[in-house]
Motif scaffolding. Structure first.
Motif, PDB file in Angstrom:
ATOM      1  N   ARG A  66       0.253  24.411  -0.949  1.00 36.84           N
ATOM      2  CA  ARG A  66       0.523  23.723  -2.206  1.00 36.84           C
ATOM      3  C   ARG A  66       1.819  22.918  -2.093  1.00 36.84           C
ATOM      4  O   ARG A  66       2.625  23.148  -1.214  1.00 36.84           O
ATOM      5  CB  ARG A  66       0.647  24.748  -3.341  1.00 36.84           C
ATOM      6  N   ILE A  67       1.999  21.996  -3.046  1.00 35.78           N
ATOM      7  CA  ILE A  67       3.275  21.288  -3.122  1.00 35.78           C
ATOM      8  C   ILE A  67       4.347  22.302  -3.506  1.00 35.78           C
ATOM      9  O   ILE A  67       4.165  23.066  -4.459  1.00 35.78           O
ATOM     10  CB  ILE A  67       3.209  20.158  -4.173  1.00 35.78           C
ATOM     11  N   PRO A  68       5.462  22.367  -2.794  1.00 34.77           N
ATOM     12  CA  PRO A  68       6.481  23.376  -3.091  1.00 34.77           C
ATOM     13  C   PRO A  68       6.987  23.281  -4.527  1.00 34.77           C
ATOM     14  O   PRO A  68       7.010  22.203  -5.133  1.00 34.77           O
ATOM     15  CB  PRO A  68       7.603  23.058  -2.088  1.00 34.77           C
ATOM     16  N   TRP A  69       7.402  24.418  -5.063  1.00 30.43           N
ATOM     17  CA  TRP A  69       7.984  24.454  -6.396  1.00 30.43           C
ATOM     18  C   TRP A  69       9.377  23.821  -6.406  1.00 30.43           C
ATOM     19  O   TRP A  69       9.782  23.213  -7.392  1.00 30.43           O
ATOM     20  CB  TRP A  69       8.103  25.908  -6.885  1.00 30.43           C
ATOM     21  N   SER A  70      10.116  24.001  -5.330  1.00 28.57           N
ATOM     22  CA  SER A  70      11.503  23.552  -5.332  1.00 28.57           C
ATOM     23  C   SER A  70      11.882  23.074  -3.937  1.00 28.57           C
ATOM     24  O   SER A  70      11.097  23.137  -3.001  1.00 28.57           O
ATOM     25  CB  SER A  70      12.417  24.692  -5.785  1.00 28.57           C
ATOM     26  N   GLY A  71      13.133  22.583  -3.820  1.00 25.64           N
ATOM     27  CA  GLY A  71      13.623  22.061  -2.551  1.00 25.64           C
ATOM     28  C   GLY A  71      13.529  20.548  -2.500  1.00 25.64           C
ATOM     29  O   GLY A  71      12.808  19.933  -3.281  1.00 25.64           O
ATOM     30  N   HIS A  72      14.260  19.949  -1.563  1.00 25.11           N
ATOM     31  CA  HIS A  72      14.283  18.486  -1.433  1.00 25.11           C
ATOM     32  C   HIS A  72      13.995  18.031  -0.001  1.00 25.11           C
ATOM     33  O   HIS A  72      13.754  16.856   0.229  1.00 25.11           O
ATOM     34  CB  HIS A  72      15.653  17.928  -1.853  1.00 25.11           C
ATOM     35  N   ALA A  73      14.049  18.940   0.959  1.00 23.97           N
ATOM     36  CA  ALA A  73      13.957  18.533   2.362  1.00 23.97           C
ATOM     37  C   ALA A  73      12.545  18.170   2.793  1.00 23.97           C
ATOM     38  O   ALA A  73      12.359  17.406   3.737  1.00 23.97           O
ATOM     39  CB  ALA A  73      14.501  19.647   3.258  1.00 23.97           C
ATOM     40  N   ALA A  74      11.514  18.715   2.114  1.00 24.47           N
ATOM     41  CA  ALA A  74      10.113  18.430   2.455  1.00 24.47           C
ATOM     42  C   ALA A  74       9.807  18.718   3.921  1.00 24.47           C
ATOM     43  O   ALA A  74       9.079  17.966   4.579  1.00 24.47           O
ATOM     44  CB  ALA A  74       9.760  16.984   2.100  1.00 24.47           C
ATOM     45  N   THR A  75      10.355  19.812   4.429  1.00 25.60           N
ATOM     46  CA  THR A  75      10.109  20.162   5.834  1.00 25.60           C
ATOM     47  C   THR A  75       8.652  20.522   6.092  1.00 25.60           C
ATOM     48  O   THR A  75       8.213  20.519   7.248  1.00 25.60           O
ATOM     49  CB  THR A  75      11.017  21.324   6.256  1.00 25.60           C
ATOM     50  N   GLU A  83       0.861  -1.187   0.000  1.00 22.94           N
ATOM     51  CA  GLU A  83       0.000   0.000   0.000  1.00 22.94           C
ATOM     52  C   GLU A  83       0.895   1.235   0.000  1.00 22.94           C
ATOM     53  O   GLU A  83       1.513   1.563   1.010  1.00 22.94           O
ATOM     54  CB  GLU A  83      -0.910  -0.008   1.232  1.00 22.94           C
ATOM     55  N   VAL A  84       0.980   1.882  -1.146  1.00 23.49           N
ATOM     56  CA  VAL A  84       1.859   3.036  -1.310  1.00 23.49           C
ATOM     57  C   VAL A  84       1.018   4.275  -1.557  1.00 23.49           C
ATOM     58  O   VAL A  84       0.196   4.305  -2.479  1.00 23.49           O
ATOM     59  CB  VAL A  84       2.841   2.833  -2.483  1.00 23.49           C
ATOM     60  N   SER A  85       1.195   5.286  -0.740  1.00 20.11           N
ATOM     61  CA  SER A  85       0.465   6.538  -0.914  1.00 20.11           C
ATOM     62  C   SER A  85       1.439   7.708  -0.894  1.00 20.11           C
ATOM     63  O   SER A  85       2.594   7.571  -0.486  1.00 20.11           O
ATOM     64  CB  SER A  85      -0.591   6.705   0.185  1.00 20.11           C
ATOM     65  N   ILE A  86       0.977   8.847  -1.361  1.00 19.34           N
ATOM     66  CA  ILE A  86       1.792  10.059  -1.426  1.00 19.34           C
ATOM     67  C   ILE A  86       1.228  11.075  -0.446  1.00 19.34           C
ATOM     68  O   ILE A  86       0.034  11.404  -0.492  1.00 19.34           O
ATOM     69  CB  ILE A  86       1.817  10.638  -2.850  1.00 19.34           C
ATOM     70  N   LEU A  87       2.079  11.554   0.444  1.00 13.04           N
ATOM     71  CA  LEU A  87       1.654  12.554   1.418  1.00 13.04           C
ATOM     72  C   LEU A  87       1.624  13.921   0.753  1.00 13.04           C
ATOM     73  O   LEU A  87       2.587  14.315   0.076  1.00 13.04           O
ATOM     74  CB  LEU A  87       2.631  12.569   2.600  1.00 13.04           C
ATOM     75  N   LEU A  88       0.525  14.647   0.930  1.00 12.50           N
ATOM     76  CA  LEU A  88       0.370  15.978   0.342  1.00 12.50           C
ATOM     77  C   LEU A  88       0.150  17.002   1.449  1.00 12.50           C
ATOM     78  O   LEU A  88      -0.369  16.667   2.522  1.00 12.50           O
ATOM     79  CB  LEU A  88      -0.816  15.996  -0.625  1.00 12.50           C
ATOM     80  N   ASP A  92      -4.589  19.788  -7.717  1.00 11.20           N
ATOM     81  CA  ASP A  92      -4.940  20.940  -8.545  1.00 11.20           C
ATOM     82  C   ASP A  92      -3.724  21.788  -8.901  1.00 11.20           C
ATOM     83  O   ASP A  92      -3.607  22.261 -10.039  1.00 11.20           O
ATOM     84  CB  ASP A  92      -5.967  21.818  -7.815  1.00 11.20           C
ATOM     85  N   ASP A  93      -2.809  22.023  -7.926  1.00 15.62           N
ATOM     86  CA  ASP A  93      -1.672  22.901  -8.214  1.00 15.62           C
ATOM     87  C   ASP A  93      -0.706  22.273  -9.218  1.00 15.62           C
ATOM     88  O   ASP A  93      -0.133  22.964 -10.063  1.00 15.62           O
ATOM     89  CB  ASP A  93      -0.939  23.295  -6.928  1.00 15.62           C
ATOM     90  N   VAL A  94      -0.532  20.949  -9.161  1.00 17.96           N
ATOM     91  CA  VAL A  94       0.341  20.276 -10.129  1.00 17.96           C
ATOM     92  C   VAL A  94      -0.303  20.292 -11.510  1.00 17.96           C
ATOM     93  O   VAL A  94       0.369  20.546 -12.528  1.00 17.96           O
ATOM     94  CB  VAL A  94       0.634  18.829  -9.676  1.00 17.96           C
ATOM     95  N   ARG A  95      -1.612  20.034 -11.573  1.00 15.96           N
ATOM     96  CA  ARG A  95      -2.315  20.037 -12.854  1.00 15.96           C
ATOM     97  C   ARG A  95      -2.269  21.424 -13.498  1.00 15.96           C
ATOM     98  O   ARG A  95      -2.020  21.560 -14.698  1.00 15.96           O
ATOM     99  CB  ARG A  95      -3.767  19.589 -12.656  1.00 15.96           C
TER     100      ARG A  95
END
Length: 820
Positions: A235-244, A225-230, A582-585
């Protein structure tokens, strides 16, 4: 007819209410037929027990029929991690003791006390759990012939983790030697994640004979069971890798589960996420951290706490990727992009380590491209798709180490050893001339070094029985070899200093090695020009112009080709965008309206003005190392053509280059001859080849890291290898190790194969779009400019602010662009 399961094993399964799984029975049957075998089965399917069932059966009284149990070393188990060997020992002891089998099991690694190692050579256990390096060293002792003469089986666990690299080369050569010492030896490979089982069957088999290795596929388990945390509000950040942004939600997930394993892709990110979790941990939940830079004591303490169930969460790196079964883990979290479906499946498998229960995983993307990558990985896992590292020719430096190790065990005949070497699929290409070069190198150091006694390690002498044989020139070489043999050469950090000695901090050597004198990069808030790389110091001065490499990004694992292809396909599947937030679309819809989207088999290039400069974005999807290399090469060509390059920044997905004048014909900058002219010049003028040479010099034994009672510092090793490198470049440019260094520079350090893939696409079709300003798709890459280290709290905040500013410009709805 398949022989019946021994009564002792059948009773042990029945007492637990378990059944023998089909693949476990098939592994026993393959052994009874005298065949090699490769088992590919999901995590929790009992792979390890399946690999050992034939060994346990050999010790069952019902099969011995009143005879004595086997004596001496019977089975070797090889794993890529010391921790995994200890874990297997713990899990194997229980069934052995409960069945009452007369089997002694021990581990052997670099951590094993010397007195125990000596005792194991004199009185070996029946089952020895070890690593490729320790097995190779064990083969260097004179008693190796007697020790291994009765060996029945070698079990290679997590075969995918090292078969395609230099540790796999070393293990393949060791198995060839074992096969010569014990012709009846049977080889067994175990893995949960293989995209190309036949490739690994060929690697595992003597002489690369695929048909000699039975492929056993495991029973299918519960779908993970794999899900994506949002983000809940933002919104999902435009940039960065830390996901703070996810820290509060992670704390809630940790509180809601028994034990959570949180994977990161780098040690720096592991430390950062661990600290952020502690800062938000108001309930004082017990949270630990585990990665390769921690001391052995610290790792053992955390491992013990996990095994005893005393931790609620553990932040870790690839150090726990493999089959370690610790604690009651019921959730795996992947911070940032997974980079590959096989790696993700391996990590997911740490949760609910049972075949009939689904593993639960949560992916936490740091930015919008990482969301797409996470989505692609989620689909790949659902479809059962894997991605493997490609096989490559065996390293000459590893072969030289093996030759020296063989000589340490006793004199050898050239033709016999050459035949053993060629029985490995990785070294089937080695002809007589090449093998003679390797022998000459081990014997003298090569043409330019042969006058130095220290490099004379073996000598050829007349043998009355067979003509000629090779032996050590002095017994002390054996002790020195055992002190220094190994494949893993620790990466160094380079101190960035001004000539007056003032230090600005440290960068990874891989980044520093890609620079040459005169290159400029941004670090510690300053534009710096490289003067020289001396030992482990990058000497710089203040640059008189803006930095060509505007941000020091460090080293990161690249996205796999398989996932990159999936992301490209998703970008073109407009109907599938309905599945996205919505923001990614909206991001993709505006990109599609104003410009193009990258299409499979084609290369999208965008040109636009920004802040008084001419920018060009190449959407390669070939990973950070390849894009970094491409940036170096393209800026050199731009300089030659008078385009005034000012800088570039690379991500996994794109390369952004800017200069004083616009690029009118990007295809001309990407002609294939860039890999025959500019590439060679860049590697030779930078420090890449010098760095690669240090690694192969250490692995081959030319330069020793340790002497009795002392260990050379990284600085001392670098100084020694630099001196030898300069001598060889001047007097012996065709030296064996220069050739080996070039092979490493092409494959590992520059990822030249993936650069070549970009050039292939450019030769077929380039979609060149001219825009009046930055495009939505280029925002994540441009926002990285000037961000010298990641993660670092304030830098991440600044990065998000910069990305939002660029995004407001890119997402403004204006008329679409023109195109070539």
């Amino acid at each position: 007819m398949t022989p019946a399961l021994p009564a002792e094993i059948a009773a042990w399964f029945a007492a637990r209410g378990w059944r023998v799984r089909r693949h476990q029975a098939e592994m026993l049957a393959a052994s009874d037929r005298g065949n090699h075998a490769l088992l590919v089965a999901d995590t929790g399917a009992g792979k390890t027990l399946a690999g050992f069932l034939p060994t346990l059966a050999d010790f069952c009284p019902s099969r011995l029929d009143g005879g004595p149990p086997p004596e001496g070393l019977h089975t070797i188990y090889v794993s890529p991690l010391k921790a995994l060997a200890h874990d297997v020992q713990r899990n194997l002891l229980a069934p052995v003791e409960e069945m009452g089998l007369p089997v002694r099991i021990e581990t052997r690694s670099g951590d094993t006390p010397s007195d125990r190692k000596a005792r194991q050579r004199a009185r070996p256990p029946h089952i020895l759990l070890t690593t490729p390096e320790s097995l190779s060293l064990l083969l260097t002792y004179p008693e190796a012939g007697e020790l291994f003469s009765g060996l029945k089986r070698i079990v290679v666990d997590e075969i995918h983790a090292f078969a395609t690299g230099k540790r796999g080369d070393l293990l393949a050569l060791s198995m060839a030697r074992l096969q010569a010492l014990s012709p009846g030896l049977r080889r067994v490979g175990l893995s949960a994640t293989l995209a190309d089982p036949d490739g690994f069957r060929g690697w595992l088999a003597p002489w690369g004979d695929i048909e000699a290795v039975e492929l056993v596929e495991g029973e299918e388990g519960a779908e993970p069971e794999v899900s994506i945390l949002l983000p809940q509000q933002e919104r999902i950040p435009w940039s960065g890798h830390a996901a703070t942004w996810a820290i509060p939600q992670l704390i809630a997930l940790i509180a809601a589960h028994r034990t959570t394993l949180i994977f990161t892709n780098t040690r720096f990110l592991a430390e950062y996420i661990f600290q952020e979790l502690w800062n938000a941990n108001e309930d004082n939940l017990p949270i630990g951290i585990h990665h390769g830079s921690l001391s052995r004591e610290a790792r053992r303490k955390v491992e013990g706490a996990m095994a005893e169930g005393r931790l609620r969460a553990l932040v870790c790196t690839a150090s726990l990727d493999l089959g370690v079964d610790w604690g009651d883990i019921d959730l795996v979290v992947q911070m940032g992009a997974p980079k590959g479906s096989s790696r993700l499946l391996q990590r997911i498998g740490r949760a609910n380590h049972r075949l009939d229960q689904p593993s639960k995983a949560m992916l936490v993307p740091g930015n919008r491209f990482e969301f797409l990558e996470a989505f692609a990985a989620q689909e790949a896992v659902r479809e059962g798709q894997r991605d493997d590292e490609p096989f490559r020719p065996g390293g000459l430096d590893v072969l030289a180490q093996h030759v020296m190790g063989t000589a340490c065990a006793g004199p050898f005949r050239e033709a016999e050893l050459a035949a053993q070497v060629r029985s490995c699929s990785a070294y089937a290409w080695v002809d007589d001339a090449c093998f003679a070069r390797v022998l000459e190198f081990v014997a003298t150091g090569g043409y330019a070094l042969r006058s130095y006694d220290r490099f004379r390690r073996i000598v050829r002498e007349k043998d009355s029985e067979s003509g000629w044989r090779w032996r050590l020139t002095h017994p002390e070489h054996a002790a020195r070899h055992r002190l220094n043999a190994g494949i893993i050469v620790d990466a160094e950090m380079l101190e960035v200093r001004f000539r007056n000695g003032r230090s600005l901090g440290k960068v990874e050597e891989g980044f520093g090695a890609s620079l040459k004198a005169g290159d400029t990069f941004r670090f510690a808030g300053m534009d710096l020009e490289v003067e020289a790389l001396r030992e482990l110091e990058l000497i710089v001065r203040a640059a008189k112009r803006s930095a060509t490499i505007p941000s020091y990004m460090g080293q990161r694992m690249p996205i796999s080709t398989h996932l990159a292809d999936r992301v490209r396909a998703m970008l073109c599947d407009r109907a599938g965008w309905a599945r996205f937030p919505d923001d990614v679309r909206e991001w993709l819809e505006v990109q599609d309206w104003r410009s193009h989207l990258p299409a499979p088999g084609r290369l999208l290039v965008e040109s636009f003005p920004h802040q008084g400069c001419a920018y060009t974005t190449y959407y390669t999807f070939e990973g950070w190392p390849a894009n970094q290399s491409l940036g170096m090469l393209i800026t050199r060509r731009m300089e030659e053509r008078g385009l005034g390059p000012l800088g570039f920044v690379a991500t996994d997905y794109a390369l952004v280059v800017w200069g004083l004048r616009p690029v009118e014909d990007p295809a001309a900058l990407l002609s294939p001859d860039i890999l025959t002219h500019e590439f060679v010049d860049w590697v030779q003028q930078s420090y890449l080849l010098r760095r690669a040479f240090r690694e192969v010099a250490v692995i081959s034994g030319l330069v020793e890291r340790q002497q009795p009672g002392t260990r050379k510092s990284g600085r001392q090793v670098t100084f020694s290898t630099d001196l030898i490198y300069d001598v060889l470049c001047k007097y012996d440019p065709d030296h064996l190790l220069i050739e080996a260094a070039w092979a490493d520079a092409r494959a590992r350090m520059t990822d030249v194969a993936r650069v070549a893939d970009v050039l292939d696409r450019a030769a077929k079709e380039v979609d060149h779009v001219r825009l009046d300003r930055i495009s939505p798709l280029s925002v994540p890459a441009l926002s990285m400019i000037g961000r010298e280290s990641l993660p670092a709290g304030s830098a991440d905040v600044d990065l998000l602010m910069e990305a939002e500013s660029l995004a407001s410009l890119a997402m403004r709805v204006d008329p679409p662009a023109s195109e070539d």
